[in-house]
Design a protein around this motif. Structure first.
Motif, mmCIF file in Angstrom:
data_model
loop_
_atom_site.group_PDB
_atom_site.id
_atom_site.type_symbol
_atom_site.label_atom_id
_atom_site.label_comp_id
_atom_site.label_asym_id
_atom_site.label_seq_id
_atom_site.Cartn_x
_atom_site.Cartn_y
_atom_site.Cartn_z
ATOM 1 N N GLU A 129 0.829 -1.210 0.000
ATOM 2 C CA GLU A 129 0.000 0.000 0.000
ATOM 3 C C GLU A 129 0.864 1.260 0.000
ATOM 4 O O GLU A 129 0.591 2.227 -0.728
ATOM 5 N N SER A 130 1.950 1.253 0.794
ATOM 6 C CA SER A 130 2.859 2.399 0.827
ATOM 7 C C SER A 130 3.585 2.575 -0.492
ATOM 8 O O SER A 130 3.829 3.709 -0.936
ATOM 9 N N ALA A 131 3.942 1.473 -1.129
ATOM 10 C CA ALA A 131 4.631 1.554 -2.422
ATOM 11 C C ALA A 131 3.738 2.186 -3.482
ATOM 12 O O ALA A 131 4.191 3.024 -4.284
ATOM 13 N N VAL A 132 2.468 1.821 -3.499
ATOM 14 C CA VAL A 132 1.538 2.406 -4.462
ATOM 15 C C VAL A 132 1.397 3.907 -4.224
ATOM 16 O O VAL A 132 1.383 4.713 -5.171
ATOM 17 N N GLU A 133 1.301 4.326 -2.970
ATOM 18 C CA GLU A 133 1.158 5.753 -2.674
ATOM 19 C C GLU A 133 2.379 6.549 -3.114
ATOM 20 O O GLU A 133 2.249 7.668 -3.643
ATOM 21 N N LEU A 134 3.569 6.012 -2.943
ATOM 22 C CA LEU A 134 4.777 6.728 -3.364
ATOM 23 C C LEU A 134 4.888 6.792 -4.894
ATOM 24 O O LEU A 134 5.366 7.785 -5.441
ATOM 25 N N LEU A 135 4.471 5.733 -5.545
ATOM 26 C CA LEU A 135 4.511 5.754 -7.005
ATOM 27 C C LEU A 135 3.548 6.776 -7.587
ATOM 28 O O LEU A 135 3.736 7.252 -8.724
ATOM 29 N N LEU A 136 2.508 7.115 -6.844
ATOM 30 C CA LEU A 136 1.556 8.130 -7.292
ATOM 31 C C LEU A 136 1.957 9.538 -6.857
ATOM 32 O O LEU A 136 1.321 10.518 -7.270
ATOM 33 N N ASN A 137 3.019 9.656 -6.073
ATOM 34 C CA ASN A 137 3.479 10.950 -5.571
ATOM 35 C C ASN A 137 4.569 11.491 -6.500
ATOM 36 O O ASN A 137 5.618 10.866 -6.663
ATOM 37 N N PRO A 138 4.346 12.684 -7.123
ATOM 38 C CA PRO A 138 5.360 13.242 -8.039
ATOM 39 C C PRO A 138 6.704 13.506 -7.377
ATOM 40 O O PRO A 138 7.745 13.504 -8.048
ATOM 41 N N LYS A 139 6.721 13.709 -6.051
ATOM 42 C CA LYS A 139 7.981 14.008 -5.368
ATOM 43 C C LYS A 139 8.935 12.820 -5.360
ATOM 44 O O LYS A 139 10.159 13.010 -5.246
ATOM 45 N N SER A 140 8.388 11.619 -5.444
ATOM 46 C CA SER A 140 9.252 10.437 -5.441
ATOM 47 C C SER A 140 9.702 10.043 -6.842
ATOM 48 O O SER A 140 10.466 9.094 -7.006
#
Length: 574
Positions: free
Chosen positions: A320-331
């Protein structure tokens, strides 16, 4: 009713006549006056004659057309077997009749009366005991052989079935297979103790000689072995059943939390789906299983909008955390190439993104350009400054620390080749009067560099084609583009002196050389490429950036061009 094979007027059948046939296909002779089934003519011999039979001998089989008489080895017919009150055949009378017939006939050679004379004498025939119905028949395989010569060592012939004395069947209680033979009572479905009680005195005595407790001991061992085998099998089934349930219906293995603090760069290829992304994350140690990532992506409303590029994540993250980071432009660690960028500027951007020394990517491009995936039509052109120019396609690419410059360059070249194939660059060049797709790419780079807005790309494209025509008397097939001279000089100037331009004879100087420059002068985007494929047809041959920034005006004659030039001088303060 006339039977098949018999002519009219045939005599009735007599059961006591063993040689009389039924007129079938056995080749038997009928009585005098009987007609042949094939010609209607009487038989040549009035008496009954013995005929040859080639059916099944001695096996009691039935013919295809009714009951056929059976014959022995002398060609004589066997009479119908007689049965006693218990349904068993009577052999004594039959055998006596056969022996009487055999003694009246002479010995013959061959098989029947029509056999072949091989010159060898048949073995002598000895009269058999009339009480033995099998005296003239060969013994079955493995059976006792009769003594034909009366020797003292011979075994007595077996008694006929009618004379054999019935022997009492052996009692089960009197038979003991021994320790190495037969089945154990446990496996035979019985109970050893119960059999001991039922056997009584005779069985108990024999067991006593071997030891009364041995069989009971074996029973216990057998029970123990079977229980262990069944118990182990049940445990194995339970284990694999649990594993199967976990794989099919249980929750996929997953980490907990936001990671262990160790950063890792993950590159998501273009057009990758959930399975591909999950496999890459699992390979880099970010997620524990692909199924866990797919489940987390599907549960997130924006999970399908993950873009390609390079991302900085942590190892051992929950899906779940990996999906959220992949959707975050900052990462996201992507390198974005704008339309019209020259290669020299792209190389510097790659160095900065990868954290390598300046000039590293430019050196790789210069020494390894042949191995980066250029198409065949993009190589072996004379006077080209950079063979990769025009092939670092404007787009977004994954580029992060730890990656190699060559890998990033391969991504860009592959994207450019894909786009050029899609729009048909190679097929459409000839229809525009150009010498192959390399020149068409060069035209698109000029349009990209000279056009100030997307609206004037097609007009700029027409200017290029009109100036390349042999009938052009306005500029004598010279493009006279500042952009090509600036590319040559590695600059971006608007005001260039005529003395500077006219003194440089480099092939990229379109003021002093006719036609197109040796190659592209930048990396054109989609709109510039489409404009190069579909120019306007209004007769434009001149253009001037009247405001010096974003406004470009076009003219068809030299006089119109001079008016536009005055506007440019006024706006620039000249």
């Amino acid at each position: 009713m006339t039977e098949y094979g018999r002519g009219p007027g045939s005599e009735p059948w007599h059961p006591e006549d063993p040689l009389y046939g039924d007129g079938g296909w056995g080749g038997q002779q009928a009585h005098a006056g009987q007609q042949s089934p094939y010609g209607g003519q009487p038989q040549e011999y009035p008496e009954q004659q013995q005929s040859q039979q080639y059916g099944d001998w001695g096996d009691g089989g039935q013919s295809a057309y009714g009951q056929q008489p059976q014959y022995d080895q002398y060609g004589q017919q066997h009479p119908e077997p007689q049965y006693d009150e218990y349904g068993r055949p009577r052999y004594e009378q039959q055998y006596a009749s056969q022996q009487q017939q055999h003694q009246q006939q002479p010995q013959q050679q061959g098989y029947g009366d029509g056999g072949w004379d091989t010159g060898a004498h048949p073995p002598a025939q000895y009269p058999a005991d009339p009480s033995d119905p099998y005296g003239q028949q060969p013994a079955a395989f493995g059976a006792e052989q009769p003594d034909f010569y009366g020797t003292s060592e011979a075994y007595p012939p077996p008694e006929p079935p009618g004379r054999r004395r019935s022997e009492p069947e052996p009692r089960r209680d009197d038979w003991d297979p021994g320790p190495d033979q037969g089945e154990h009572a446990f496996f035979a479905g019985g109970d050893a103790d119960a059999e001991d009680d039922a056997a009584g005195r005779g069985r108990g005595d024999r067991r006593g000689g071997r030891g009364g407790k041995s069989k009971k001991g074996r029973n216990g061992v057998a029970c123990l072995v079977v229980c262990l085998v069944l118990g182990g099998g049940a445990a194995g089934v339970a284990y694999f059943g649990y594993q199967f349930y976990q794989e099919r219906f249980g929750a996929a293995p997953d980490y907990a939390g936001d990671g262990n603090g160790e950063q890792v760069t993950v590159s998501i290829p273009r057009g990758a789906g959930g399975s591909t992304i999950g496999q890459e994350l699992k390979r880099k140690g970010v997620v524990k299983s692909v199924d866990a990532f797919i489940a987390a992506q599907q549960s997130n409303p924006n999970g399908k909008s993950i873009q390609d590029g390079a991302y900085t994540l942590q190892k051992e993250m929950s899906a779940e955390s990996a999906v959220e980071l992949l959707l975050n432009p900052k990462s996201r660690s992507n390198l974005i190439i704008a339309e019209g960028k020259r290669n020299v500027d792209v190389y510097k951007m790659i160095d900065k993104q990868l954290g390598v020394a300046q000039g590293t990517t430019a050196k790789v491009a210069k020494t390894e350009w042949k191995s980066l995936g250029l198409p065949d039509w993009a190589v072996n052109h004379k006077n080209v400054k950079d063979p990769l120019e025009g092939f670092l396609y404007p787009s977004s690419y994954s580029a992060a620390k730890g990656q190699k410059p060559a890998d990033v360059l391969k991504q860009m070249v592959a994207r450019a080749d894909e786009q050029y194939k899609r729009i048909g660059l190679e097929e459409k060049a000839e229809g525009l009067g150009l010498d192959g797709p390399w020149q068409l790419l060069t035209v698109a780079s000029l349009v990209q560099a000279e056009g100030k807005t997307h609206d004037d790309f097609r007009m700029m494209s027409e200017v290029v084609y009109n100036r390349l025509k042999p009938t052009n008397t306005e500029t004598n097939q010279k493009l006279q583009f500042d952009s090509s001279f600036n590319y040559l000089m590695g600059q971006s100037k608007i005001h260039i002196s005529e003395s500077e331009i006219n003194s440089n004879m480099d092939p990229y100087n379109t003021y002093t050389n006719r036609g197109l420059p040796p190659g592209p002068i930048g990396n054109p985007g989609e709109e510039a490429l489409q404009a190069a494929l579909t120019p306007t047809k209004d007769g434009w041959i001149y253009f001037v950036a009247t405001d010096g920034v974003s406004k470009t005006e076009f003219a068809k004659t030299h006089d119109e061009f001079l008016k536009l030039k005055e506007k440019f001088d006024a706006s620039s303060g000249n």
